[in-house]
Design an enzyme around this catalytic site. Structure first.
Site, PDB file in Angstrom:
ATOM      1  N   LYS A  50     -53.408  57.135   5.387  1.00 61.74           N
ATOM      2  CA  LYS A  50     -52.146  57.529   4.790  1.00 61.74           C
ATOM      3  C   LYS A  50     -51.363  58.519   5.959  1.00 61.74           C
ATOM      4  CE  LYS A  50     -50.789  58.601   0.092  1.00 61.74           C
ATOM      5  NZ  LYS A  50     -51.087  59.356  -0.955  1.00 61.74           N
ATOM      6  N   GLU A  83     -55.130  57.984 -18.418  1.00 64.69           N
ATOM      7  CA  GLU A  83     -54.434  58.657 -19.182  1.00 64.69           C
ATOM      8  C   GLU A  83     -55.170  58.719 -20.709  1.00 64.69           C
ATOM      9  OE1 GLU A  83     -51.637  57.871 -16.015  1.00 64.69           O
ATOM     10  OE2 GLU A  83     -53.042  56.746 -17.240  1.00 64.69           O
ATOM     11  N   ARG A 124     -48.602  56.567 -21.556  1.00 64.96           N
ATOM     12  CA  ARG A 124     -49.547  55.631 -21.351  1.00 64.96           C
ATOM     13  C   ARG A 124     -51.100  55.903 -22.422  1.00 64.96           C
ATOM     14  NH1 ARG A 124     -49.031  53.041 -15.915  1.00 64.96           N
ATOM     15  NH2 ARG A 124     -51.226  53.100 -15.851  1.00 64.96           N
TER      16      ARG A 124
END
Length: 632
Positions: free
Chosen positions: A280, A367, A395
């Site tokens: 990243k 979630e 969600r």
């Protein structure tokens, strides 16, 4: 080459490795320069430059379908598909979207902004391809963090079972929005250390083929030797056991390695997983060396130093106020435990985790699990707090209904990023939580007018013992009000009058309170006396105060930075109807549509949710009352 001259990715077919590496450098420089002005998802996109180039070289988009999980890493894809010239408008009102957008380009075949959706979508596209008997390839790119989502694991299992021709690129950068957690992350870690596995397996297979076959016994033994080597070199062989051909790990910044493995996957029958290791922030030192993942999504910054340019702040962040209040109260109440689905940094819970490492649980991008886990804690007389963004609570909706509210369990939901969030656009606007929570039995829902009232709400919610309770609060920083040193208990279902008035009542809460107060001053100068009420409890309503408004024959205007259908205004209308109140009621809020990206100020102007709009609506209400001669 000038990146803004690119119309489509077909030119990459003739590019050699040296040319591709040069282009990769140009793209990185372009991204670093453009995002320094407007901000955006810098780290994830710098990490997939070579991967995206290799994908477009090997495959033929849009015939071949690229499905980006979450979609925040699709900037390079946008550049290669002819949208570089629009990057000055990235994430701006009416400008280029920060996520894949189907109306932007034929190359964007799947829209997303939430994680873990790519594999299910890819499976649907692969099934459609086979039913239509076409020969296009389906390629899903999913991060190692998103792979922890239950939906991704369900799809992974189904794809392996059906044996569809489908390529899954596992973009493994060891980070999503925050450091990844969980057993699957550890499995991938072991795989990263087993880079010679495929080479060793191929060499063993070649050796076995050279041995004369003395019946089935030797063949069976050879198969067992292969399996033993497989389990020795890569613990578990998770993906192959699920029915995938596993390729990797592949250096995600080595174009030759990427192209070779993508080309092999293209010819392989059945589902293939390519395990790609990326960095990243690759190519920009401040982002590449970032350990806190503060370069995942950034605002403007200085290219030379990497210093991020922070907007002027008037008060503490709302997330920080919630976290600090929880930390203070956790010293006094050992039952408090905080759960977050991969949002430790975003919800400002880092300090809480340092203070109470055994009472902060980051469950990853899960979630549903987070919600039911909170319910389980509540059954044992704990005080679980689920710290979650509004857009992500969607969600866990079934778990809120079935596992928390149905059992009337005492779970506190602290709902971050409620209301409009701006540049992330329609996938992240937190405008539906009132509508999907308000109708659930046993649920209490509230929102403070400022950061001071917010801390009192957290305190009050943790004192509440009678079932689920939720506090919504906006993204960003508070208004800079004085913070009380002592917490106060706010009676459940109580509103407060902020400004007196006799002509009309404005009922509002949270981010629209300042708008209503500003409108009150303007209206007063024009002779309209408006009563401004902080309707801080969305459920239950303050029935006593509502009945007083009906008795006083006051027209009512409700104002909310949330979807109107099923929202706070709807609750007031329902109460008036149930009580046969002959009263004028008007509602202001977000209309029946998805709100796209742009600054919050611009979006509020577009939907007519500003102070001038409020003033105009109040005047119309007062005029309607006078013209119809009602309430005399």
């Amino acid at each position: 080459m000038n990146l803004e001259d690119i119309q489509n990715p077909h030119f990459l077919k003739s590019y050699e490795t040296e040319q591709l590496n040069k282009l990769a450098g140009d793209i990185r420089s372009f991204l670093i320069e453009k995002l320094s002005v407007r901000g955006g998802h810098l780290g994830p996109n710098l990490g997939v430059v070579e991967l995206t180039l290799a994908m477009h070289k090997v495959f033929e988009s849009p015939k071949d379908k690229f499905i980006w999980d979450v979609g925040h890493q699709a900037y390079v894809h946008k550049i290669l598909t002819g949208r570089a010239s629009q990057f000055d408008t990235l994430r701006q009102y009416k400008g280029l979207c920060g996520f894949p957008k189907r109306i932007e380009s034929e190359h964007d075949v799947w829209e997303t902004g939430h994680s873990s959706t790519s594999l299910s979508a890819a499976m649907g596209m692969a099934i459609a391809r086979d039913l239509k008997k076409t020969d296009d390839k389906v390629i899903a790119v999913i991060g190692d963090g998103a792979l922890t989502g239950g939906m991704a694991l369900e799809a992974l299992n189904h794809i392996g079972h059906e044996k569809k021709d489908l390529i899954v690129i596992l973009n493994d950068n060891e980070m999503s929005i925050a450091p990844n957690v969980g057993a699957l992350h550890n499995v991938l870690g072991r795989m990263r250390t087993a880079r010679k596995y495929n080479k060793a397996k191929d060499e063993l297979e070649a050796l076995i083929r050279k041995i004369p076959a003395f019946g089935g016994k030797l063949a069976a033994t050879a198969e067992r030797v292969k399996d033993s080597l497989k389990y020795l070199l890569v613990s578990g062989m998770f993906f192959e056991e699920l029915g995938y051909t596993y390729l990797g790990p592949v250096d995600g910044h080595d174009l030759d390695d990427l192209i070779e493995n993508l080309s092999y996957a293209k010819k392989t029958k059945g589902p293939v997983i390519i395990h790609v290791l990326t960095k990243k922030g690759k190519g920009y030192e401040p982002a590449e060396s970032d350990k806190k993942d503060s370069w995942h999504g950034v605002g403007p910054y200085k290219i030379e130093s990497g210093e991020q340019i922070k907007p002027q702040q008037t008060g503490p962040s709302y997330s920080g106020v919630v976290s600090k209040t929880l930390e203070t109260l956790s010293h006094k109440d050992q039952r408090i435990a905080v759960i977050t689905p991969a949002m430790t940094i975003g919800s400002k819970l880092v300090d809480y985790g340092k203070a109470f490492p055994d009472r902060l649980f980051d469950v990853g991008i899960a979630e549903q699990h987070a919600t039911t886990m909170a319910a389980g804690l509540a059954t044992q007389n704990m005080k679980p707090v689920l710290s979650i963004y509004s857009t992500f609570l969607q969600r866990g909706y079934d778990q809120v209904v079935h596992d928390v509210a149905r059992q009337n369990l005492n779970v506190l939901f602290t709902i971050d990023r409620s209301g409009l969030v701006g540049a992330d656009g329609e996938t992240h606007q937190g405008v539906f939580d009132i509508a999907f929570l308000r109708h659930i039995p046993n649920m209490v829902l509230m929102m403070g007018k400022d950061e001071n009232e917010l801390q009192h709400m957290v305190y009050s919610a943790l004192k509440y013992e009678d079932g689920p309770i939720a506090i919504r609060f906006p993204r960003g920083n508070g208004t800079g009000v004085q913070m009380d040193e002592e917490f106060e208990n706010i009676p459940i279902g109580s509103w407060e009058v902020l400004k007196e008035g006799d002509d009309v009542a404005i009922l509002t809460f949270g981010t629209t309170i300042p708008m209503a107060l500003e409108a009150w001053e303007i209206l007063a100068k024009s002779g309209v006396s408006a009563r401004v009420i902080n309707a801080r409890f969305i459920k239950p309503l303050d029935f006593k105060m509502l009945n007083e408004l009906y008795a006083q024959n006051l027209p009512i205007l409700t104002v909310e930075e949330a979807i109107l259908q099923g929202g706070f205004g709807s609750a007031v209308l329902e109460h008036a109807a149930d009580n046969q109140a002959n009263v004028l009621i008007d509602r202001m809020g977000i209309p029946d549509c998805f709100i796209e990206h742009g600054s919050v100020t611009k979006l509020l102007e577009e939907i007519g949710l500003t102070t001038p709009d409020l003033v105009e609506r109040v005047k119309k209400l007062v005029k309607r009352k006078a013209e119809k001669g009602l309430f005399t």
